[in-house]
Scaffold this active site. Structure first.
Site, PDB file in Angstrom:
ATOM      1  CB  SER A  95      58.490   7.936  22.199  1.00  0.00           C
ATOM      2  OG  SER A  95      58.634   9.204  21.594  1.00  0.00           O
ATOM      3  CG  HIS A 204      54.589  10.855  19.407  1.00  0.00           C
ATOM      4  ND1 HIS A 204      55.470  10.253  18.539  1.00  0.00           N
ATOM      5  CD2 HIS A 204      55.164  10.809  20.632  1.00  0.00           C
ATOM      6  CE1 HIS A 204      56.531   9.852  19.235  1.00  0.00           C
ATOM      7  NE2 HIS A 204      56.376  10.182  20.492  1.00  0.00           N
TER       8      HIS A 204
END
Length: 314
Positions: A95, A204
């Protein structure tokens, strides 16, 4: 032996992270000074002194994690002779760790990387009002099972498999009520553990689209160069060195799945046997051992880690 350098994401932050590096190594101190100057904010003081709720705030945690990773990388270069281009086959980051990987590999400057992730953290925080979204971890679920649970739980709302972390750990993200339904469905289907996560937003997931648009605008104003070693991108789980593709991936990962299991598996199949986790915590090193049989994960984020690394290379 082939090596990859991997960089941790949100969840690995802790009060005091990087303080030992800064106290021990001038090159690390210089990184934190540069980060503070780039942000116009004494982020280092927040990271080292807390309180914890300020450190875990997304807009602080994200640049803080990048700062610690880059400080550790600079120390390894200066003290242990690490040369990323010579020593690594790939870089990857979980990420927000993807920005650390790109800065370490020379695709982004340190100042640009931390400014981008400060924007990223704020825009993710602001994309969805607090309490509307949530995330949950499904432990003992494979990705396909978690995706099916999310589809069943949606009922017209957003919930999707957000992080495929590997080792039977998948995180789902979306509207709070839909995520809560996913937890109950997972329990009913015998998933070993399903629990809500203490996060401030549905990262996300499609609910992050406003943040993806902010990042598209911010990335358009920054120079991204080809990295000195290929980046295994979160949304591709494949290597790329193309700046345009890297930028598309950074925008897509705001709303897309972090394909970490597939990324580690790809690198292992390409011959990587040792994954060095650069920065705060040991989360990724633990995941490596569960994803890639026979591969080792080594965390390098403290002066003691650096000393052990130097001794092993001597």
């Amino acid at each position: 032996m082939s090596i990859a350098f991997v960089f941790p994401g949100q969840g690995s932050q802790a009060v005091g992270m990087g303080k030992g590096l800064a106290a021990t190594f001038a090159v690390a101190r210089a990184v934190f000074d540069e980060v503070d100057a780039a942000l116009g904010d004494k982020l280092s003081a927040t990271m080292w002194e807390g309180p914890a709720d300020r450190v875990t705030l997304t807009e602080n945690a994200q640049p803080g994690l990048v700062a610690v990773s880059l400080a550790a990388m600079r120390v390894l270069e200066a003290e242990a002779g690490v040369d990323l281009k010579r020593d690594a086959a790939f870089v990857a980051g979980h990420s927000v760790g993807e920005y650390s990987a790109l800065a370490a590999a020379g695709a982004l400057t340190l100042a640009d990387a931390v400014r981008l992730v400060r924007i990223r953290g704020r825009s993710m925080q602001q994309a969805v009002p607090v309490g509307v979204g949530a995330m949950a971890a499904l432990i003992g679920a494979e990705f396909e099972q978690a995706a099916a649970i999310a589809a069943e739980a949606a009922q017209g709302e957003v919930v999707q498999a957000a992080n495929d972390n590997g080792g039977g750990q998948v995180v789902v993200s979306g509207h709070r009520a839909a995520v809560e339904r996913a937890v109950e469905i997972a329990k009913a289907k015998g998933v070993r553990r399903a629990m809500m996560l203490p996060v401030s937003g549905p990262f996300h997931s499609a609910l992050m689209q406003p943040a993806a648009e902010v990042m598209a605008d911010a990335l358009a104003k920054v120079m991204v160069k080809p990295p000195c070693v290929p980046l295994v991108a979160n949304v591709l789980a494949q290597p790329t060195s193309d700046p345009a593709e890297i930028v598309r991936g950074l925008i897509a990962q705001v709303t897309g799945t972090v394909r970490w299991r597939e990324s580690i598996a790809f690198m292992a199949q390409a011959g990587v046997t040792t994954f060095y986790e650069i920065g705060s915590g040991k989360v990724l090193s633990g995941l490596v051992k569960r994803i890639a049989d026979g591969a080792s994960g080594v965390s390098l984020g403290t002066p003691e880690d650096v000393a052990a690394f130097k001794a092993a290379r001597a």
